[in-house]
Design an enzyme around this catalytic site. Structure first.
Site, PDB file in Angstrom:
ATOM      1  N   ASP A   1       5.516  -5.481   5.814  1.00 45.37           N
ATOM      2  CA  ASP A   1       6.070  -6.811   6.122  1.00 45.37           C
ATOM      3  C   ASP A   1       6.061  -7.750   4.918  1.00 45.37           C
ATOM      4  O   ASP A   1       6.991  -8.540   4.732  1.00 45.37           O
ATOM      5  CB  ASP A   1       5.358  -7.442   7.323  1.00 45.37           C
ATOM      6  CG  ASP A   1       3.867  -7.605   7.091  1.00 45.37           C
ATOM      7  OD1 ASP A   1       3.301  -6.856   6.278  1.00 45.37           O
ATOM      8  OD2 ASP A   1       3.265  -8.490   7.728  1.00 45.37           O
TER       9      ASP A   1
ATOM     10  N   THR B   1       4.552   2.208   5.487  1.00 43.65           N
ATOM     11  CA  THR B   1       3.153   1.771   5.532  1.00 43.65           C
ATOM     12  C   THR B   1       2.428   2.607   6.575  1.00 43.65           C
ATOM     13  O   THR B   1       3.021   2.928   7.617  1.00 43.65           O
ATOM     14  CB  THR B   1       3.020   0.271   5.893  1.00 43.65           C
ATOM     15  OG1 THR B   1       1.669  -0.004   6.279  1.00 43.65           O
ATOM     16  CG2 THR B   1       3.927  -0.149   7.038  1.00 43.65           C
TER      17      THR B   1
ATOM     18  N   ARG C   1       0.489  -4.779  -5.657  1.00 40.59           N
ATOM     19  CA  ARG C   1       0.533  -6.059  -4.946  1.00 40.59           C
ATOM     20  C   ARG C   1       0.888  -7.087  -6.023  1.00 40.59           C
ATOM     21  O   ARG C   1       0.352  -7.044  -7.136  1.00 40.59           O
ATOM     22  CB  ARG C   1      -0.822  -6.410  -4.344  1.00 40.59           C
ATOM     23  CG  ARG C   1      -1.489  -5.251  -3.609  1.00 40.59           C
ATOM     24  CD  ARG C   1      -1.262  -5.266  -2.128  1.00 40.59           C
ATOM     25  NE  ARG C   1      -2.077  -4.232  -1.485  1.00 40.59           N
ATOM     26  CZ  ARG C   1      -1.775  -3.690  -0.322  1.00 40.59           C
ATOM     27  NH1 ARG C   1      -0.692  -4.044   0.328  1.00 40.59           N
ATOM     28  NH2 ARG C   1      -2.554  -2.779   0.221  1.00 40.59           N
TER      29      ARG C   1
ATOM     30  N   GLY D   1       0.835  -1.211   0.000  1.00 45.84           N
ATOM     31  CA  GLY D   1       0.000   0.000   0.000  1.00 45.84           C
ATOM     32  C   GLY D   1       0.864   1.253   0.000  1.00 45.84           C
ATOM     33  O   GLY D   1       1.888   1.297   0.663  1.00 45.84           O
TER      34      GLY D   1
ATOM     35  N   ASP E   1       0.226   1.539   8.461  1.00 46.34           N
ATOM     36  CA  ASP E   1      -0.288   0.670   9.526  1.00 46.34           C
ATOM     37  C   ASP E   1       0.549   0.671  10.817  1.00 46.34           C
ATOM     38  O   ASP E   1       0.034   0.333  11.874  1.00 46.34           O
ATOM     39  CB  ASP E   1      -0.392  -0.771   9.025  1.00 46.34           C
ATOM     40  CG  ASP E   1      -1.343  -0.912   7.840  1.00 46.34           C
ATOM     41  OD1 ASP E   1      -2.218  -0.042   7.687  1.00 46.34           O
ATOM     42  OD2 ASP E   1      -1.209  -1.881   7.070  1.00 46.34           O
TER      43      ASP E   1
ATOM     44  N   ASP F   1       2.697  -1.476  11.722  1.00 46.65           N
ATOM     45  CA  ASP F   1       2.478  -2.839  12.234  1.00 46.65           C
ATOM     46  C   ASP F   1       3.736  -3.703  12.253  1.00 46.65           C
ATOM     47  O   ASP F   1       3.643  -4.930  12.275  1.00 46.65           O
ATOM     48  CB  ASP F   1       1.375  -3.532  11.418  1.00 46.65           C
ATOM     49  CG  ASP F   1       1.699  -3.595   9.928  1.00 46.65           C
ATOM     50  OD1 ASP F   1       2.676  -2.968   9.490  1.00 46.65           O
ATOM     51  OD2 ASP F   1       0.964  -4.280   9.196  1.00 46.65           O
TER      52      ASP F   1
ATOM     53  N   ARG G   1      -4.919  -2.905   9.130  1.00 48.11           N
ATOM     54  CA  ARG G   1      -4.850  -4.375   9.073  1.00 48.11           C
ATOM     55  C   ARG G   1      -5.072  -4.948  10.474  1.00 48.11           C
ATOM     56  O   ARG G   1      -6.054  -4.626  11.097  1.00 48.11           O
ATOM     57  CB  ARG G   1      -3.508  -4.837   8.515  1.00 48.11           C
ATOM     58  CG  ARG G   1      -3.456  -4.670   7.034  1.00 48.11           C
ATOM     59  CD  ARG G   1      -2.513  -5.679   6.400  1.00 48.11           C
ATOM     60  NE  ARG G   1      -2.591  -5.529   4.959  1.00 48.11           N
ATOM     61  CZ  ARG G   1      -1.602  -5.716   4.127  1.00 48.11           C
ATOM     62  NH1 ARG G   1      -0.423  -6.090   4.582  1.00 48.11           N
ATOM     63  NH2 ARG G   1      -1.773  -5.563   2.851  1.00 48.11           N
TER      64      ARG G   1
HETATM   65  P1  ADP Z   1       3.089  -4.661   2.606  1.00 43.85           P
HETATM   66  O1  ADP Z   1       4.468  -4.714   2.056  1.00 43.85           O
HETATM   67  O2  ADP Z   1       2.629  -3.269   2.868  1.00 43.85           O
HETATM   68  O3  ADP Z   1       2.906  -5.606   3.786  1.00 43.85           O
HETATM   69  P2  ADP Z   1       1.753  -6.661   0.969  1.00 43.85           P
HETATM   70  O4  ADP Z   1       1.474  -7.588   2.097  1.00 43.85           O
HETATM   71  O5  ADP Z   1       0.721  -6.486  -0.083  1.00 43.85           O
HETATM   72  O6  ADP Z   1       2.085  -5.177   1.475  1.00 43.85           O
HETATM   73  O7  ADP Z   1       3.111  -7.151   0.305  1.00 43.85           O
HETATM   74  C1  ADP Z   1       3.670  -6.434  -0.796  1.00 43.85           C
HETATM   75  C2  ADP Z   1       4.228  -7.408  -1.782  1.00 43.85           C
HETATM   76  O8  ADP Z   1       5.297  -8.152  -1.204  1.00 43.85           O
HETATM   77  C3  ADP Z   1       3.261  -8.489  -2.253  1.00 43.85           C
HETATM   78  O9  ADP Z   1       2.380  -8.010  -3.240  1.00 43.85           O
HETATM   79  C4  ADP Z   1       4.226  -9.523  -2.808  1.00 43.85           C
HETATM   80  O10 ADP Z   1       4.701  -9.123  -4.064  1.00 43.85           O
HETATM   81  C5  ADP Z   1       5.371  -9.427  -1.815  1.00 43.85           C
HETATM   82  N1  ADP Z   1       5.223 -10.482  -0.804  1.00 43.85           N
HETATM   83  C6  ADP Z   1       4.312 -10.548   0.186  1.00 43.85           C
HETATM   84  N2  ADP Z   1       4.435 -11.693   0.897  1.00 43.85           N
HETATM   85  C7  ADP Z   1       5.475 -12.376   0.344  1.00 43.85           C
HETATM   86  C8  ADP Z   1       6.099 -13.631   0.622  1.00 43.85           C
HETATM   87  N3  ADP Z   1       5.688 -14.422   1.614  1.00 43.85           N
HETATM   88  N4  ADP Z   1       7.142 -14.008  -0.154  1.00 43.85           N
HETATM   89  C9  ADP Z   1       7.581 -13.223  -1.167  1.00 43.85           C
HETATM   90  N5  ADP Z   1       7.010 -12.033  -1.475  1.00 43.85           N
HETATM   91  C10 ADP Z   1       5.981 -11.597  -0.747  1.00 43.85           C
HETATM   92  O1  F6P Z   2      -1.349  -1.770   4.429  1.00 41.07           O
HETATM   93  C1  F6P Z   2      -1.998  -0.560   4.171  1.00 41.07           C
HETATM   94  C2  F6P Z   2      -3.486  -0.782   4.014  1.00 41.07           C
HETATM   95  O2  F6P Z   2      -4.064   0.468   3.728  1.00 41.07           O
HETATM   96  C3  F6P Z   2      -4.177  -1.456   5.190  1.00 41.07           C
HETATM   97  O3  F6P Z   2      -4.415  -0.554   6.255  1.00 41.07           O
HETATM   98  C4  F6P Z   2      -5.422  -1.968   4.525  1.00 41.07           C
HETATM   99  O4  F6P Z   2      -5.944  -3.081   5.195  1.00 41.07           O
HETATM  100  C5  F6P Z   2      -4.909  -2.373   3.175  1.00 41.07           C
HETATM  101  O5  F6P Z   2      -3.742  -1.639   2.924  1.00 41.07           O
HETATM  102  C6  F6P Z   2      -5.884  -2.130   2.044  1.00 41.07           C
HETATM  103  O6  F6P Z   2      -5.332  -2.679   0.902  1.00 41.07           O
HETATM  104  P1  F6P Z   2      -5.797  -2.378  -0.605  1.00 41.07           P
HETATM  105  O7  F6P Z   2      -4.972  -1.257  -1.099  1.00 41.07           O
HETATM  106  O8  F6P Z   2      -5.467  -3.638  -1.316  1.00 41.07           O
HETATM  107  O9  F6P Z   2      -7.248  -2.062  -0.549  1.00 41.07           O
END
Ligand code: ADP
Ligand code: F6P
Length: 320
Positions: A103, A126, A72, A11, A128, A130, A172
């Site tokens: 994360d 982020t 994503r 995000g 969040d 978190d 989240r």
């Molecule tokens: P954030 O980085 O804010 O937590 P996401 O959870 O959407 O947001 O993760 C961002 C991107 O990181 C994902 O779209 C994916 O490309 C990559 N990613 C997430 N989890 C994994 C994982 N377990 N292994 C490898 N890449 C990952």
């Molecule tokens: O991680 C940032 C965040 O805005 C969270 O607070 C929320 O749950 C999520 O992303 C929303 O994701 P998306 O952009 O896929 O709607």
């Protein structure tokens, strides 16, 4: 290390542009080549990589979102897809990578580092807040202040109409946005995933407050703590008082970063490039007690994010 790249992933968060600017300008100051990857891991896999110069980040420090765009990319969990990313970096002669995200982004960074030996530095970006290893993430402070603005506006209307309002905010599984905005906004109830709550108690407390002449109440709900419509319906049924629901949504994710996020972005961006320049190990950058720290990616997910229960209790006492 002479050639590095930067990407934003997950995000978007206010301060990501300021952070890219810090990475680019620190790299150029050290005579390193700096490349920008568009759309996070999705763009990296497709080789969407372009050279950046000092003017690429002009007039960016105050802008929300990320000019490199973000995405994503669920398929990045697959090692074959990660290999395509490693090959794209190698085709450009890029030896090190700075990733700005949360994360999930760091899990992808760890895989790139562990599986393909690429030096990756992660910057927490982020709204969040978190991540357990760092006190703050880039974007959190601005998002909280944006929520605070919404609370102030809602207060005017709730007070004028003697209403109860439930405002859902993001985060989240983390209640920090709700906690800090709720505490600063004087919310009567802050519902977060970290602390169990009793809707019967809340309903009866709202009813009693009406009888004492307090006719407007504000409930801040962290998205991870429950379903907003079900909670509002339950309180309405138990208390006999209508609850107006507002979902603040993406408004809290955009906007110009405030001072705290711009400074954090500058410090993180600078240190990330320093790590790569000095051929340090892959790591995540964070801040603890106002000191910039580095931790191995393997420790990023260790332990739950510490929830500030004392602030939660103080906010509750002050709201009565
Ligand atoms: P954030 O980085 O804010 O937590 P996401 O959870 O959407 O947001 O993760 C961002 C991107 O990181 C994902 O779209 C994916 O490309 C990559 N990613 C997430 N989890 C994994 C994982 N377990 N292994 C490898 N890449 C990952
Ligand atoms: O991680 C940032 C965040 O805005 C969270 O607070 C929320 O749950 C999520 O992303 C929303 O994701 P998306 O952009 O896929 O709607």
């Amino acid at each position: 290390m002479e050639r590095i790249a930067v990407l934003t992933s997950g995000g978007d968060a206010p301060g990501m542009n300021a952070c890219i600017r810090a990475v680019v300008r620190t790299a150029l100051n050290n005579k390193m080549d700096i490349y920008g990857v568009e759309r996070g891991y999705a763009g990296l896999v497709k080789g969407e990589i372009t050279r950046l110069g000092t003017r690429s980040v002009s007039d960016m420090i105050h802008k929300g979102g990320t000019f490199l765009k973000t995405a994503r990319c669920p398929e990045f969990k697959d090692i074959k897809v990660q290999q395509q990313a490693a090959e794209a970096l190698s085709a450009f002669g890029i030896e090190g990578l700075v990733v700005i995200g949360g994360d999930g982004t760091f899990r992808g960074a760890k895989d790139l580092s562990d599986n393909f030996g690429i030096k990756v530095v992660g910057i927490p970006g982020t709204i969040d807040n978190d991540l357990s290893y760092t006190d703050y993430t880039v974007g959190f402070d601005t998002a909280v202040n944006t929520v605070l603005w919404a609370i102030n506006n809602l207060r005017d209307t709730m007070h004028s109409h003697d209403r109860v309002c439930l405002l859902e905010v993001m985060g989240r599984k983390c209640g920090d946005i709700a906690l800090y905005a709720g505490a600063a906004g004087g919310a009567e109830y802050v519902l977060v995933p970290e602390i169990p709550f009793d809707l019967d108690e809340i309903s009866s407390s709202i009813k009693k407050s009406y009888l004492r002449g307090k006719t407007s109440n504000m409930i801040i709900l962290a998205e991870g703590a429950g379903n907003r419509d079900e909670i509002a319906a339950y309180i309405k049924e138990k208390s006999g008082i209508n609850v107006k629901v507002t979902n603040f949504g993406y408004i809290q994710r955009g906007g110009s970063p405030n001072m705290a996020d711009r400074i954090l972005a500058a410090r993180f961006g600078y240190h990330a490039v320093e790590m790569l320049r000095n051929d340090g190990d892959s790591c995540a950058i964070g801040i603890r007690h106002n000191n910039v720290i580095t931790v191995p990616f393997s420790e990023v997910a260790n332990g739950d994010k510490k929830f500030d229960k004392r602030l939660y209790d103080i906010a509750h006492i002050l709201s009565l």
